[in-house]
Write an enzyme that holds these catalytic residues in place. Structure first.
Site, PDB file in Angstrom:
ATOM      1  N   GLU A 264       0.994  -1.219   0.038  1.00 33.70           N
ATOM      2  CA  GLU A 264       0.028  -0.055  -0.021  1.00 33.70           C
ATOM      3  C   GLU A 264       0.841   1.285   0.059  1.00 33.70           C
ATOM      4  O   GLU A 264       1.699   1.369   0.991  1.00 33.70           O
ATOM      5  CB  GLU A 264      -0.962  -0.008   1.083  1.00 33.70           C
ATOM      6  N   CYS A 301      -1.815   8.476   4.413  1.00 32.32           N
ATOM      7  CA  CYS A 301      -2.117   7.914   3.187  1.00 32.32           C
ATOM      8  C   CYS A 301      -3.345   8.617   2.483  1.00 32.32           C
ATOM      9  O   CYS A 301      -3.224   8.550   1.361  1.00 32.32           O
ATOM     10  CB  CYS A 301      -1.891   6.417   2.906  1.00 32.32           C
TER      11      CYS A 301
HETATM   12  P1  NAP Z   1       9.857   3.823   2.964  1.00 32.34           P
HETATM   13  O1  NAP Z   1      11.027   4.244   2.675  1.00 32.34           O
HETATM   14  O2  NAP Z   1       8.965   3.086   2.104  1.00 32.34           O
HETATM   15  O3  NAP Z   1      10.347   2.402   4.116  1.00 32.34           O
HETATM   16  C1  NAP Z   1       9.537   1.810   4.837  1.00 32.34           C
HETATM   17  C2  NAP Z   1      10.088   0.069   5.053  1.00 32.34           C
HETATM   18  O4  NAP Z   1      10.490  -0.348   3.640  1.00 32.34           O
HETATM   19  C3  NAP Z   1      11.305   0.219   5.816  1.00 32.34           C
HETATM   20  O5  NAP Z   1      11.303  -0.572   6.449  1.00 32.34           O
HETATM   21  C4  NAP Z   1      12.513   0.184   4.731  1.00 32.34           C
HETATM   22  O6  NAP Z   1      13.699  -0.420   5.307  1.00 32.34           O
HETATM   23  C5  NAP Z   1      11.829  -0.682   3.788  1.00 32.34           C
HETATM   24  N1  NAP Z   1      12.257  -0.516   2.454  1.00 32.34           N
HETATM   25  C6  NAP Z   1      12.092   0.706   1.626  1.00 32.34           C
HETATM   26  N2  NAP Z   1      12.708   0.328   0.438  1.00 32.34           N
HETATM   27  C7  NAP Z   1      13.644  -0.905   0.624  1.00 32.34           C
HETATM   28  C8  NAP Z   1      14.294  -1.829  -0.597  1.00 32.34           C
HETATM   29  N3  NAP Z   1      14.551  -1.108  -1.598  1.00 32.34           N
HETATM   30  N4  NAP Z   1      14.443  -2.752   0.074  1.00 32.34           N
HETATM   31  C9  NAP Z   1      14.269  -3.292   1.203  1.00 32.34           C
HETATM   32  N5  NAP Z   1      13.575  -2.714   2.052  1.00 32.34           N
HETATM   33  C10 NAP Z   1      13.216  -1.531   1.671  1.00 32.34           C
HETATM   34  O7  NAP Z   1       9.029   4.411   4.057  1.00 32.34           O
HETATM   35  P2  NAP Z   1       9.258   5.420   5.229  1.00 32.34           P
HETATM   36  O8  NAP Z   1      10.686   5.265   5.746  1.00 32.34           O
HETATM   37  O9  NAP Z   1       8.092   5.227   6.041  1.00 32.34           O
HETATM   38  O10 NAP Z   1       8.986   6.942   4.454  1.00 32.34           O
HETATM   39  C11 NAP Z   1       9.986   7.466   3.698  1.00 32.34           C
HETATM   40  C12 NAP Z   1       8.778   8.263   2.578  1.00 32.34           C
HETATM   41  O11 NAP Z   1       7.769   7.439   2.296  1.00 32.34           O
HETATM   42  C13 NAP Z   1       8.081   9.431   3.375  1.00 32.34           C
HETATM   43  O12 NAP Z   1       8.631  10.660   3.273  1.00 32.34           O
HETATM   44  C14 NAP Z   1       6.659   9.530   2.463  1.00 32.34           C
HETATM   45  O13 NAP Z   1       7.140  10.291   1.348  1.00 32.34           O
HETATM   46  C15 NAP Z   1       6.327   8.218   2.074  1.00 32.34           C
HETATM   47  N6  NAP Z   1       5.700   7.453   3.039  1.00 32.34           N
HETATM   48  C16 NAP Z   1       4.318   7.474   2.550  1.00 32.34           C
HETATM   49  C17 NAP Z   1       3.089   6.893   3.093  1.00 32.34           C
HETATM   50  C18 NAP Z   1       1.755   6.628   2.482  1.00 32.34           C
HETATM   51  O14 NAP Z   1       0.945   6.295   3.247  1.00 32.34           O
HETATM   52  N7  NAP Z   1       1.392   7.142   1.393  1.00 32.34           N
HETATM   53  C19 NAP Z   1       3.542   6.247   4.334  1.00 32.34           C
HETATM   54  C20 NAP Z   1       4.794   6.102   4.845  1.00 32.34           C
HETATM   55  C21 NAP Z   1       5.762   6.964   4.243  1.00 32.34           C
HETATM   56  P3  NAP Z   1      14.953   0.242   6.098  1.00 32.34           P
HETATM   57  O15 NAP Z   1      14.667   0.277   7.503  1.00 32.34           O
HETATM   58  O16 NAP Z   1      16.002  -0.693   5.668  1.00 32.34           O
HETATM   59  O17 NAP Z   1      14.984   1.494   5.321  1.00 32.34           O
END
Ligand code: NAP
Length: 532
Positions: A264, A301
């Site tokens: 999601e 979200c």
């Molecule tokens: P994220 O960067 O997508 O990371 C979430 C989880 O996924 C973390 O545990 C991360 O692991 C893992 N992950 C991400 N990319 C990966 C990859 N290439 N390979 C393996 N594992 C991976 O999200 P976030 O840290 O929550 O936030 C970053 C940005 O995402 C926010 O600034 C926002 O823009 C967006 N976001 C959107 C929503 C929404 O509901 N629309 C919600 C949350 C975030 P690691 O711990 O190893 O990094």
């Protein structure tokens, strides 16, 4: 007490040397405890243990799995203030939100417990045999749904409880009969460890197999990637960024044995306001939307990131008023400095596109990690020409589009990526003319809201929290509500199987009177009784 270690089943483990601390964004300081990232050996151990646990867990009755889920809810409540304080110190979110989210988490666990207390959720189907059919006899076939195997759940940064360690993905997978390995979110590893300890206690108290649950901390993408690629893992649940969800989806698809990754991801949740609504209640709408855009510092979200209007002098007044009202709300703290950094970067990227005007901005500096709300506006033709304006700005940000007419507005909707929600604000006198807009929205979103706001996701069976890509990786499923259990099962048929060897919900006798599709008719009777 926080240990900073991983749970591999009921064993605490910290064999790695990389550790990190969580961050208190309100105080702008690191929290005390160090959390050890899992090593690849620990990942392997957790996956192998989950595989072993699955052999027993998949056959544990629904009533006993329900006891387990209710015990998790009880243990989470027993963490009491320790959990609330940890949550607020790692997220910058207020205590009221922590309590509300804990309530929702407990409700979700208990809802799944109720769902699986009988076998109706499996949507069983019985097609009775007919030995006298000509030219060939008909076999007896009975279909049920069975669990996929160990599931990896990625905790979400923006819901440390309800979409994290014991959130909807974990609750639904455990309900389905799948062991769960959580990839904890490094922004709230302490909250994750506390909840993990509650799950482990509940598993021990209710006699669940060791390995039914594990909790792994990790950053730098390695732990998450290793979990998704492990051959003993059979499905993945994720909530977060489009880049993260897509990367994990690709990893799942490129394995030797591909697995489903239910991600999601991002959404800008278009809100369409008709000229009639602007004419009749512009001021009220500006207040309602100023609140919705800034709710939870915009970190939902379902945040309304895109407002679609038809240009007029009244529309321009509305946009100005929305900008003033949203920026008059005191700035609030974001989840983490990195989330703030992304918010500022992505907001600047959208507002610097040609034709975009900033109509509301906070004057002066805000405190570190607090979000400077921003409302922007652009003409429909400029929006149509530039897909960079479609990107999610996660935080209190919204772009208002002024279309020249309804045809342009529909063209804009048709050109949008898949979204979680679409909202329509209209007057009764306009109902007869909304068909084209509603059709266009239905084709792009998972849920449509009338005269309301998209923020606030009711947890109930009728909810769809998903949508066409990239809102989610598989629009056929919802991540919220009891039907989300369907992500973790596969259909399985028994042909000519002796009645005494069939699972409870497929036998001829139906002592709990659950509904099944019997010979193409819904029935809660015994199969023999029907045949008479
Ligand atoms: P994220 O960067 O997508 O990371 C979430 C989880 O996924 C973390 O545990 C991360 O692991 C893992 N992950 C991400 N990319 C990966 C990859 N290439 N390979 C393996 N594992 C991976 O999200 P976030 O840290 O929550 O936030 C970053 C940005 O995402 C926010 O600034 C926002 O823009 C967006 N976001 C959107 C929503 C929404 O509901 N629309 C919600 C949350 C975030 P690691 O711990 O190893 O990094």
């Amino acid at each position: 007490m926080i240990t900073g270690k991983n749970y591999i089943g009921n064993k605490l483990s910290a064999s790695g040397s990389v550790s990190k601390k969580t961050f208190n964004p309100k105080l702008n300081i690191e929290n005390d405890c160090e959390f050890f990232e899992a090593t690849l050996d620990e990942v392997n151990e957790a996956a192998e243990l989950a595989h072993e646990a699955f052999k027993e867990y998949r056959n544990i009755s629904g009533a006993r799995r329900a006891e387990f889920l209710n015990a998790i809810a009880d243990e989470i409540l027993a963490l009491d203030d320790e959990l609330i304080q940890m949550y607020t110190s790692e997220s910058g979110l207020p205590e009221g939100r922590a309590q509300g989210e804990r309530g929702r988490t407990v409700f979700q666990l208990r809802s799944f417990a109720e769902l699986i207390s009988n076998e109706a959720w499996r949507e069983n189907v019985v097609d009775t045999g007919d030995p006298d059919r000509t030219p060939l006899p008909k076999v007896d076939i009975r279909k049920t749904n069975i669990p996929l195997g160990p599931v990896v759940v990625f905790a979400a940064s923006n819901f440390p409880l309800a979409f994290s360690t014991a959130g909807g993905d974990t609750a639904s997978a455990l309900a389905a009969g799948c062991p769960v390995i959580v990839k904890s979110h490094s922004m709230h590893a302490g909250t994750g460890e506390l909840v993990a300890s509650a799950i482990i206690k509940a598993a021990e108290k209710t006699g669940m197999p060791n390995g039914v649950f594990s909790n792994m901390t990790g950053g730098g993408r390695t732990v998450g990637a290793a979990l998704v690629q492990h051959p003993k893992v059979k499905a993945v649940g994720f909530t977060g960024s489009i880049a993260g969800g897509r990367a994990l989806f690709n990893l799942g698809a490129n394995r030797e044995e591909p697995i489903p990754v239910f991600a999601e991801m991002g959404s800008i949740n278009p809100v369409l306001i008709t000229p009639g609504a602007i004419a009749n209640r512009a001021e009220e709408l500006a207040s309602t939307y100023a609140n919705s855009i800034t709710l939870g510092t915009g970190q939902f979200c379902t945040n309304p990131g895109l407002i679609l209007t038809i240009d007029s002098p009244e529309t321009r007044d509305f946009i100005k008023d929305l900008g003033a009202k949203a920026t008059a709300i005191a700035p609030q703290c974001m989840l983490h400095p990195n989330i703030k950094k992304d918010f500022v970067k992505n907001g600047a990227s959208v507002s610097s596109q040609s034709g975009v005007e900033v109509v509301g901005a906070i004057d002066g500096e805000v405190e570190p990690n607090y979000a400077p709300t921003q409302i922007t506006a652009v003409a429909g033709k400029d929006f149509l020409a530039n897909p960079k304006m479609h990107q999610e700005v996660f935080g209190p940000f919204s772009l208002v589009v002024k279309s020249k007419d309804e045809a342009e507005l529909i063209e804009i909707i048709n050109g949008l990526e898949g979204q979680l929600t679409g909202t329509l604000i209209a007057e009764k006198s306009e109902y007869q003319n909304l068909g084209g807009i509603v059709d266009a929205l239905q084709n792009r979103v998972g849920r449509i809201i009338f005269n309301g706001v998209p923020t606030g996701v009711e947890v109930c069976a009728a909810m769809t929290h998903g949508g066409p890509y990239p809102a989610s990786s598989d629009s056929r499923f919802s991540a919220v509500g009891v039907n989300s259990i369907k992500r973790w099962v596969r259909p399985f048929s028994y042909q000519d199987w002796p009645d005494e060897l069939l699972p409870e919900g497929l036998k001829n006798e139906n002592p709990s009177s659950i509904y099944r599709l019997v010979d193409n008719k819904q029935s809660n009777s015994d199969v023999l009784e029907l045949a008479k």
